[in-house]
Structure formats: C-alpha cells, structure tokens
Motif scaffolding. Sequence first.
Motif, PDB file in Angstrom:
ATOM      1  N   SER A   1      -0.373  -2.702   4.368  1.00 17.63           N
ATOM      2  CA  SER A   1      -0.022  -1.670   5.350  1.00 17.63           C
ATOM      3  C   SER A   1       0.606  -2.248   6.612  1.00 17.63           C
ATOM      4  CB  SER A   1      -1.277  -0.877   5.749  1.00 17.63           C
ATOM      5  OG  SER A   1      -1.913  -0.319   4.631  1.00 17.63           O
TER       6      SER A   1
ATOM      7  N   ALA B   1       0.833  -1.208   0.000  1.00 14.66           N
ATOM      8  CA  ALA B   1       0.000   0.000   0.000  1.00 14.66           C
ATOM      9  C   ALA B   1       0.864   1.253   0.000  1.00 14.66           C
ATOM     10  CB  ALA B   1      -0.912   0.007   1.226  1.00 14.66           C
TER      11      ALA B   1
ATOM     12  N   CYS C   1       1.397  -8.666  -1.184  1.00 14.17           N
ATOM     13  CA  CYS C   1       1.467  -7.318  -0.608  1.00 14.17           C
ATOM     14  C   CYS C   1       2.847  -7.004  -0.024  1.00 14.17           C
ATOM     15  CB  CYS C   1       0.400  -7.169   0.476  1.00 14.17           C
ATOM     16  SG  CYS C   1      -1.287  -7.254  -0.147  1.00 14.17           S
TER      17      CYS C   1
ATOM     18  N   LEU D   1      -5.490  -3.840   1.256  1.00 12.98           N
ATOM     19  CA  LEU D   1      -4.879  -2.624   1.787  1.00 12.98           C
ATOM     20  C   LEU D   1      -4.319  -2.854   3.189  1.00 12.98           C
ATOM     21  CD1 LEU D   1      -7.379   0.166   0.671  1.00 12.98           C
ATOM     22  CD2 LEU D   1      -5.073  -0.267  -0.225  1.00 12.98           C
TER      23      LEU D   1
ATOM     24  N   GLU E   1      -2.713   5.587   0.934  1.00  9.89           N
ATOM     25  CA  GLU E   1      -3.699   4.510   1.097  1.00  9.89           C
ATOM     26  C   GLU E   1      -3.710   3.995   2.531  1.00  9.89           C
ATOM     27  OE1 GLU E   1      -3.755   2.439  -3.319  1.00  9.89           O
ATOM     28  OE2 GLU E   1      -2.083   1.983  -1.975  1.00  9.89           O
ATOM     29  N   LYS E   2      -2.539   3.907   3.136  1.00 10.26           N
ATOM     30  CA  LYS E   2      -2.470   3.493   4.540  1.00 10.26           C
ATOM     31  C   LYS E   2      -3.219   4.485   5.431  1.00 10.26           C
ATOM     32  CE  LYS E   2       2.110   1.311   4.118  1.00 10.26           C
ATOM     33  NZ  LYS E   2       3.503   1.293   4.626  1.00 10.26           N
ATOM     34  N   HIS E   3      -2.972   5.760   5.207  1.00 11.24           N
ATOM     35  CA  HIS E   3      -3.605   6.793   6.032  1.00 11.24           C
ATOM     36  C   HIS E   3      -5.127   6.733   5.905  1.00 11.24           C
ATOM     37  CE1 HIS E   3      -4.064  10.584   8.151  1.00 11.24           C
ATOM     38  NE2 HIS E   3      -4.790  11.043   7.143  1.00 11.24           N
ATOM     39  N   GLU E   4      -5.615   6.620   4.686  1.00 10.85           N
ATOM     40  CA  GLU E   4      -7.066   6.559   4.465  1.00 10.85           C
ATOM     41  C   GLU E   4      -7.661   5.322   5.117  1.00 10.85           C
ATOM     42  OE1 GLU E   4      -7.559   6.768   0.268  1.00 10.85           O
ATOM     43  OE2 GLU E   4      -6.839   8.838   0.112  1.00 10.85           O
ATOM     44  N   LEU E   5      -6.973   4.173   5.002  1.00  8.95           N
ATOM     45  CA  LEU E   5      -7.477   2.947   5.610  1.00  8.95           C
ATOM     46  C   LEU E   5      -7.520   3.055   7.125  1.00  8.95           C
ATOM     47  CD1 LEU E   5      -8.255  -0.097   5.388  1.00  8.95           C
ATOM     48  CD2 LEU E   5      -5.817  -0.594   5.658  1.00  8.95           C
TER      49      LEU E   5
ATOM     50  N   GLU F   1     -12.276  -5.085  -0.714  1.00 10.70           N
ATOM     51  CA  GLU F   1     -11.312  -4.108  -1.228  1.00 10.70           C
ATOM     52  C   GLU F   1     -10.363  -3.605  -0.135  1.00 10.70           C
ATOM     53  OE1 GLU F   1     -14.553  -4.571  -3.965  1.00 10.70           O
ATOM     54  OE2 GLU F   1     -14.578  -4.045  -1.837  1.00 10.70           O
ATOM     55  N   ASP F   2     -10.778  -3.674   1.141  1.00 13.07           N
ATOM     56  CA  ASP F   2      -9.938  -3.183   2.228  1.00 13.07           C
ATOM     57  C   ASP F   2      -8.935  -4.224   2.713  1.00 13.07           C
ATOM     58  OD1 ASP F   2     -10.885  -0.634   2.299  1.00 13.07           O
ATOM     59  OD2 ASP F   2     -12.286  -0.955   3.951  1.00 13.07           O
TER      60      ASP F   2
END
Length: 483
Positions: free
Chosen positions: A371, A214, A397, A367, A218-222, A363-364
């Motif tokens: 992460s 990620a 990943c 991520l 993307e990490k921050h949003e997750l 989808e998560d």
Amino acid sequence: MVMKFVMVQKTMKKGKRGRAAVVVLGDFGRSPRMQYHALSLARQASLEVDIVAYGGSDPHGAVLDNPSIHLHTMKEVIPHGLPRIFYLLALPLKALAQFLVLLWYVCIRIPSPDVFIVQNPPSIPTLIAVKWACWLRRSAFIIDWHNFGYTLLGLSLGRSHALVKTYYWCERHFGSMADGALCVTKAMQHELAQNWGIRAVVLYDQPPEFFRPALLAEKHELFCRLKKDISHQHGLHDCVTHDIDENTGNSLFTTQIGDSLSMNENRPALIVSSTSWTADEDFEMLLQAALMYDRRVAAILNEPDSIKNEIIWSEISKGKQFLYPRLLFIITGKGPQREKYEEQIKKLNLKRVAFRTMWLKAEDYPLLLGSADLGVCLHTSSSGLDLPMKVVDMFGCGLPVCAVSYSCIEELVKVEHNGLLFASSSELADELLMLFKRFPDECDALKLLRRGAKESGASANWAFEWQQHALPLIEKVIAEKSH
C-alpha cells in the motif's frame, strides 16, 4: 526432481521418517527466510518439519496452519537488556546457558531429523550444539549463511577484541564442518570459498506468494485498522493528525462513499522502512533526511520560519495542492534502539513530515508494503556481504526502494530501475524531493521505479528458486549421510 527425492527417501535408515529440523537461535517470527525454508521443506520436499527457536513474535499464519510444521519454542534463560557494565560478563554465561538449552532440544526434545538447517548468525553456541546433535543422531548438517556472526559482534566490541577473535575461530571451524551450505549473495559465496574453504550454494532471498501489491479495498481496510496507531501515537500532533477523523469509516489515505472507494487527492506520501533498530542500521541518517526535506520544501515555497502548522493544515483541508506532499514515515520493527530514536523524533518539530513506529501482524506487513509509495532501507551490513530481506519483500509488493549504498547491494537494487542508492542524508533528501515532486499524479520518476519494482517482484519466486538451488543440496546431503 520428485522421483529423485523419492529415491533419497528410500535410502534413509529403516524406520526413520522423512524429517527436517530448522534451528534459529532468535525470534522465529522475525526470521522470514527461515519461515520460508520451513514452508518449502513441508510443501515441496514433503518432510515433517520441527522448528527449534525462541518465541516473541508470531510467524506467518501459513507456517502456523501447516500440519507438517511443528514449533518448539525455547525460553530465554538470561534476559535481554542487561546494563552495559554486565555485558562482557553476561556474554559467556549467556552462551553457555543457550548451549545447554539448545542441546536438550536438538538432541532429545525433537524427533531425530534427517537434516538440520541452521541459521547463521548467531554462530555461538548454535553451530557447536547442532554439530554435536548431528554426531549423536547421524543427521546431515546444513548452514544457511545470512551474515557473519563475528562481524556483528565486532560492531559493539571492535574487530580486534579477544572475544571477537574467539568467535571468528569458532564460526570458521564449526562452519567448515557442515555437510552443506547456503548463502545469500555471490559476494558471500566468494568469501566463503576463498577465505573459509566452504563451498556454498547461493539462494537469493525471494518473496513468497503473499507479498504482492495491495488492492484498493485491502488498502482501505488496512488503513482503517491502523487509524488509531497513525492518529495520536505518543501524543504527537503533527501534519497528519488533523486529517484523521476516527469517527468515520474513512482513513487518512482512502475514502469510501457507498460502495465506491478512492484514494484521497491530498493524502501524504507513505514511506515504509522496516528496521531491527540495531547498530548496523543508521536511523539518524533518515531523521536528518526528513529534516532536510522539511526545510528545503519550506524554502522552495518561500515560507517564513514563523509559519504556524495550523495554517498548513487549514490550507490542506481546503484542498490546496502543494508542489511537494507531506510525508508519513511508518517504521516497523522491534529492537534495542527504538525508544532512543522515538525520543529524537518528538524533538524534531517538523511541518510536513510525520513519523510513526509500530509492530505489525505478520499478515498486515505485506499489506502495508503493498500500500506504500516508497520503501527506505537503512541496512549497511556488518560484513558488507549480505542483502536486506526487507528490500526483497518490498519488490515482491511492487514497492520501489531507496537504499543505503554498500559493496554488494547492487546484486539486488538496480539503480534507476527498481530503486535508488544513497550514501548520506543529503542524498536521500535529494531523492525524496525528486521522486515526490507533484505527487501523486505527475511524479514520473517514482512511477518509473514502481514499474521496475513490479517487474523485479514478478520475476522473483521463492518456491522456484528453492527447488532449483536448496532442494538438490538437501537431497544430496541426506543421501550421503544415509550410506
């Protein structure tokens, strides 16, 4: 390869469309390998794909959005979670009910396919119903062997039980009647050939393109989306809850100042384990390893047993660097033993380790793996011949793994390259201490494994492997059945 498939299509019976049926007698959203089969059948083989399965969890958006994939969801006739006293009585009744419903779908409800691809296990009644449908509709029959159903049943009843022996006979008899077979390991291929008389093609699990490391954004949003799940799950107050401010745009792991994002220096190490919460995964081993880590770190730092959690939290908030970090385990998945272990977690009284259990959107999940700092796999295999798909996804990943050691796991986990193996809670605790010493900047052993995991993920490609191994088999059995 394309010309060959066109020739196969021309050999099909007049008026019959190029079509495949994927059959899963389970929650299709929790069957990633069969989702990838469906995508490859639609994208690479240019077939219309009908999926017959149970609902429950949403499959990946790539499956739902593909116009050539059609999902036919069956309903459970007999619910899960019956009392133990009714278990043996319910088994044959449930199998009969499933057989009738499945037979309706594969014989009548869906358009006639050129080939059925069936997930095994479960074997009963799946293999019987689909074989009958193949006779009726003159379709080819391919079994994708993920494991052996009789060994899974043997976990609860014992290998010597009459029902397990009956299951074994049915699985072997109807399994040998398929036109082709895929399997997940060389060890399983050998077992099928030597003792079952079945020639199977090895198709290793590989991560699809949406499993990758990620990006920081993307990490921050997750982590911001998961903030509530991480902060006060089940009313727990532990070593991570005091670091989470739900009223800011920051997370436990990341901070945003203006347009600038950064990872928090005093963040806990994030460890992910996905589980089906069943008997073939010993979650007790992970709990005991976490407890050992917690106590050993306290002993290393010469802390008295009476130290208050508030002292640790206040020191962390001031920026104190510990030799060993706090650990946050996020456990994803659904299954029958989840509530049992959640109750045990509440009673552990850990100072530097926290647990969170959750079910993520399709989808998560990639991520989260992309992460995390480490993956833990508790899969032991009822047969000793299958490999955990979750580890494949982790490597996709770039996530290194600590996995339970069993007979064929080294077909996937290369020790000291992309992961480590353990056989006890104490060994896992030792590995956690070794990997996370001076986290996050100076943990060289963890960084070395991460490089190896990224190499393993970069060299793996589901679409390529499927085209090399699965597509030729599918072309062959369709051509043979059409003559």
